[in-house]
Write an enzyme that holds these catalytic residues in place. Structure first.
Site, short mmCIF file in Angstrom:
data_model
loop_
_atom_site.label_atom_id
_atom_site.label_comp_id
_atom_site.label_asym_id
_atom_site.label_seq_id
_atom_site.Cartn_x
_atom_site.Cartn_y
_atom_site.Cartn_z
N ARG A 98 -4.14 15.62 4.70
CA ARG A 98 -4.65 14.31 5.10
C ARG A 98 -3.93 13.84 6.36
O ARG A 98 -2.73 14.09 6.52
CB ARG A 98 -4.41 13.34 3.95
CG ARG A 98 -4.86 11.94 4.21
CD ARG A 98 -4.95 11.11 2.94
NE ARG A 98 -5.41 9.81 3.35
CZ ARG A 98 -4.63 8.83 3.75
NH1 ARG A 98 -3.32 8.97 3.72
NH2 ARG A 98 -5.14 7.69 4.16
N HIS A 104 0.84 -1.20 0.00
CA HIS A 104 0.00 0.00 0.00
C HIS A 104 0.87 1.25 0.00
O HIS A 104 2.07 1.18 0.30
CB HIS A 104 -0.97 -0.01 1.19
CG HIS A 104 -0.29 -0.18 2.53
ND1 HIS A 104 0.22 -1.39 2.97
CD2 HIS A 104 -0.03 0.71 3.53
CE1 HIS A 104 0.76 -1.24 4.16
NE2 HIS A 104 0.64 0.03 4.53
O1 LIG Z 1 -1.56 7.14 5.51
C1 LIG Z 1 -1.94 6.05 5.13
O2 LIG Z 1 -3.07 5.87 4.66
C2 LIG Z 1 -1.03 4.86 5.18
C3 LIG Z 1 -0.11 4.87 6.38
C4 LIG Z 1 0.72 3.64 6.44
O3 LIG Z 1 0.73 2.83 5.54
C5 LIG Z 1 1.56 3.39 7.63
O4 LIG Z 1 1.65 4.25 8.53
O5 LIG Z 1 2.14 2.28 7.70
FE LIG Z 2 1.71 0.98 6.11
#
Ligand SMILES: O=C(O)CCC(=O)C(=O)O
Ligand SMILES: [Fe+2]
Ligand SMILES: C=C1C[C@]23C[C@H]1CC[C@H]2[C@@]12CCC[C@@](C)(C(=O)O1)[C@H]2[C@@H]3C(=O)O
Length: 358
Positions: free
Chosen positions: A299, A289
């Site tokens: 955000r 991701h």
């Molecule tokens: O900010 C997001 O949506 C992802 C954050 C993320 O993947 C993390 O902190 O490991």
């Molecule tokens: Fe993450």
């Protein structure tokens, strides 16, 4: 005394000159150092799924009688899902969002008073994975493990106790939820508490530990060429992510490309991490991701990174390994895995893999 998360990166320094970084949050245009191309990240220009509206990570109602199977299916196909009716009070989600917003709104000089050191775990700074990329990410983060008291005192000399309280309550709720989700998803594979001894030694959850990662993605002058947080999998059993009402999180599927996870007010996103992938002998996929940014709204996200105690060896559940084959992965503690990840990043999982003789 097992190593605590706080000590994990001793001997694994990341040299990132956060303190010399200008306040990028107010730059009028995107500097070259923040401009990404597919040379900086091979997945940068991978297609955005045209079907994202129809095919998306499932939203699962935890009160549904078939929730376990729905979660199991999501862990096998996506490695991610959203949950509703999770039982975490809305005020607490609002509380942690408020805390995160007020933290990142502080002047840079104040935030730097709580900067994470090169070998440290907790504090303010860029994402740890930054050292594997040539370009900078359009985000700032704050990592918490154990009590945030000392760092919070530096950030908010007056109101730190209120904020500590929110963190404590949030972590307590997340721990309960994470363990519930783990057992529900294992149930779908026919694995029950008796099959995993380290996780049942006591019911008060002291077989688990966690970290909180607060993320801020400021408004960006050229979002299409910037990257909020580069593609990665989490080195956890499970991650529970709260995102504010601004889209940006995307998950990757080989057959679809990038799929944007739409914010659903009041719901939480759950990611399968690498340790759960190992525990399930590869049946559950740790999801790749990333976070993109936008030009209109900043955000915020809060990731609850959850794993076993540092002295626990994680290996594939014997029930999930067929009798005539060896397990796909060898056993590893969370500490060992985090260190492997700190040195080898996205090669870490394949380094734990047992190579079968044909
Ligand atoms: O900010 C997001 O949506 C992802 C954050 C993320 O993947 C993390 O902190 O490991
Ligand atoms: Fe993450
Ligand atoms: C317990 C964890 C898990 C860490 C390292 C350590 C503390 C901070 C976590 C994150 C949070 C942001 C993405 C990530 C990839 C990063 O750079 O820092 C995560 C990483 C991992 O999941 O590997």
């Amino acid at each position: 005394m097992p190593t605590m998360l706080t000590d994990v990166f001793r001997g694994h320094p990341i040299h990132l000159p956060h303190s010399h970084q200008p306040d990028f949050t107010s730059l009028p245009e995107l500097p070259d150092s923040y401009t990404w191309t597919s040379k900086d990240d091979p997945l940068f220009t991978a297609p955005l799924s045209p079907q994202a509206a129809v095919e998306n990570i499932p939203l699962i109602d935890l009160n549904h009688p078939d929730a376990a199977n729905q979660i199991g299916h999501a862990c096998r196909t996506w490695g991610a899902f959203q949950i509703a009716n999770h039982g975490v009070p809305l005020e607490l989600l609002q509380g942690i969002e408020f805390l995160t917003g007020s933290l990142f709104q502080l002047p840079v000089q104040r935030k730097l008073k709580a900067a994470r050191s090169d070998t440290g775990f907790a504090g303010y700074g860029v994402a740890r994975i930054s050292s594997f990329f040539n370009k900078k990410m359009w985000s700032e983060g704050f990592t918490i493990t154990g009590s945030p008291l000392n760092n919070f005192r530096k950030l908010w000399p007056k109101f730190h106790l209120n904020y500590c309280d929110i963190v404590e309550q949030y972590e307590e709720q997340m721990q309960k939820l994470a363990s519930k989700l783990m057992w529900l998803s294992l149930k779908s594979l026919g694995v029950s508490e008796g099959d995993i001894k380290w996780a049942t030694v006591s019911s008060d959850l002291n077989w688990a530990q966690s970290a909180l990662q607060l993320n801020h993605y400021p408004v960006c002058p050229e979002p299409d060429r910037a990257m909020g947080l580069a593609p990665h999998t989490d080195s956890t059993l499970l991650t529970i992510l709260y995102q504010n009402n601004t889209a940006g999180l995307q998950v990757f599927r080989d057959d679809l490309g990038w799929v944007t996870v739409p914010p659903v007010p009041g719901s939480l996103v759950v990611n399968v991490g690498d340790l759960f992938h190992i525990l399930s002998n590869g049946l559950f996929k740790s999801v790749i991701h990333r976070a993109r940014v936008n030009q209109i709204r900043s955000r915020l996200s809060v990731a609850f990174l959850w794993g076993p105690r540092s002295d626990t060896k994680i290996s594939p559940v014997p029930k999930l390994v067929s009798p005539d084959e060896s397990p796909l992965y060898r056993s590893v503690t969370w500490t060992e895995y985090l260190r492997t990840k700190a040195t080898h990043f996205n090669k870490a999982l394949s380094m734990i893999r047992n190579h079968r003789e044909e």
